[in-house]
Design an enzyme around this catalytic site. Structure first.
Site, short mmCIF file in Angstrom:
data_model
loop_
_atom_site.label_atom_id
_atom_site.label_comp_id
_atom_site.label_asym_id
_atom_site.label_seq_id
_atom_site.Cartn_x
_atom_site.Cartn_y
_atom_site.Cartn_z
N HIS A 46 0.84 -1.21 0.00
CA HIS A 46 0.00 0.00 0.00
C HIS A 46 0.87 1.25 0.00
O HIS A 46 1.60 1.51 0.95
CB HIS A 46 -0.94 0.04 1.21
CG HIS A 46 -1.83 1.25 1.20
ND1 HIS A 46 -3.05 1.27 0.56
CD2 HIS A 46 -1.64 2.50 1.70
CE1 HIS A 46 -3.58 2.48 0.68
NE2 HIS A 46 -2.75 3.25 1.37
N GLY A 93 -7.29 13.89 -10.36
CA GLY A 93 -8.45 13.02 -10.55
C GLY A 93 -8.33 11.67 -9.85
O GLY A 93 -9.04 10.73 -10.18
N HIS A 100 -1.66 3.53 -8.37
CA HIS A 100 -2.02 2.65 -9.49
C HIS A 100 -1.76 3.36 -10.81
O HIS A 100 -1.72 4.59 -10.89
CB HIS A 100 -3.48 2.22 -9.42
CG HIS A 100 -4.46 3.37 -9.33
ND1 HIS A 100 -4.71 4.03 -8.15
CD2 HIS A 100 -5.22 3.97 -10.27
CE1 HIS A 100 -5.59 4.99 -8.36
NE2 HIS A 100 -5.92 4.98 -9.65
P1 AMP Z 1 -8.31 6.88 -10.22
O1 AMP Z 1 -9.50 7.74 -10.56
O2 AMP Z 1 -7.08 7.18 -11.01
O3 AMP Z 1 -8.06 6.85 -8.71
O4 AMP Z 1 -8.70 5.42 -10.67
C1 AMP Z 1 -9.39 4.49 -9.87
C2 AMP Z 1 -9.94 3.48 -10.82
O5 AMP Z 1 -10.27 2.33 -10.10
C3 AMP Z 1 -11.19 3.95 -11.56
O6 AMP Z 1 -10.96 3.89 -12.96
C4 AMP Z 1 -12.25 2.96 -11.11
O7 AMP Z 1 -13.17 2.63 -12.13
C5 AMP Z 1 -11.41 1.77 -10.69
N1 AMP Z 1 -12.03 0.90 -9.71
C6 AMP Z 1 -12.58 1.25 -8.54
N2 AMP Z 1 -13.03 0.17 -7.87
C7 AMP Z 1 -12.74 -0.90 -8.66
C8 AMP Z 1 -12.94 -2.30 -8.52
N3 AMP Z 1 -13.55 -2.84 -7.46
N4 AMP Z 1 -12.53 -3.11 -9.54
C9 AMP Z 1 -11.92 -2.58 -10.63
N5 AMP Z 1 -11.68 -1.27 -10.80
C10 AMP Z 1 -12.10 -0.43 -9.82
ZN ZN Z 2 -4.19 -0.11 -0.45
#
Ligand code: AMP
Ligand code: ZN
Length: 114
Positions: A46, A93, A100
């Site tokens: 994390h 955003g 990630h």
């Molecule tokens: P960010 O806006 O860069 O923080 O991206 C977070 C991403 O995680 C978004 O594109 C969400 O659609 C994706 N996301 C959130 N929860 C999940 C989940 N349980 N499984 C797959 N993708 C997810």
């Molecule tokens: Zn985490």
């Protein structure tokens, strides 16, 4: 982190559509895809965001980028190409506070970034 969605995906509490996994990296299909291919790539450790990176944890990023060719192959975009994005903080955003990278592809994304 007990309340982190991506840590829950890593430990299996929340299911995911896995594309790639090794000891330090997990890649899975985004639940709300922004392109025909949209993979989320995370370190198994994390780290809240790119803002938290330092010499002690930078191996998480090198591990991810070392795996990118394999992830692209598994996602089917190695030949056609793809974009890697990191969102950091409010203006960036970022909605999930676990570092990630988004791998986007499956169509021509054009040249613009915003
Ligand atoms: P960010 O806006 O860069 O923080 O991206 C977070 C991403 O995680 C978004 O594109 C969400 O659609 C994706 N996301 C959130 N929860 C999940 C989940 N349980 N499984 C797959 N993708 C997810
Ligand atoms: Zn985490």
């Amino acid at each position: 982190m007990t309340d982190c969605i991506f840590c829950k995906i890593i430990n299996g509490e929340i299911p995911s559509n896995k594309v790639f996994e090794n000891d330090t990296v997990l890649a899975f299909r985004d639940i709300n895809p922004q392109a025909p291919v949209h993979v989320v790539i995370i370190p198994k450790v994390h780290i809240a965001s790119a803002n938290e990176l330092c010499a002690d944890n930078i191996s998480a990023v090198t591990d991810i980028f070392s795996a990118i060719p394999e992830i692209a192959k598994a996602a089917g975009v190695a030949e056609s190409g793809y974009r890697i994005i990191n969102n950091c903080g409010e203006d960036g955003g970022q909605t999930v506070l676990h570092l990630h990278f988004h791998m986007l592809g499956g169509k021509n994304l054009g040249e613009g970034l915003v």
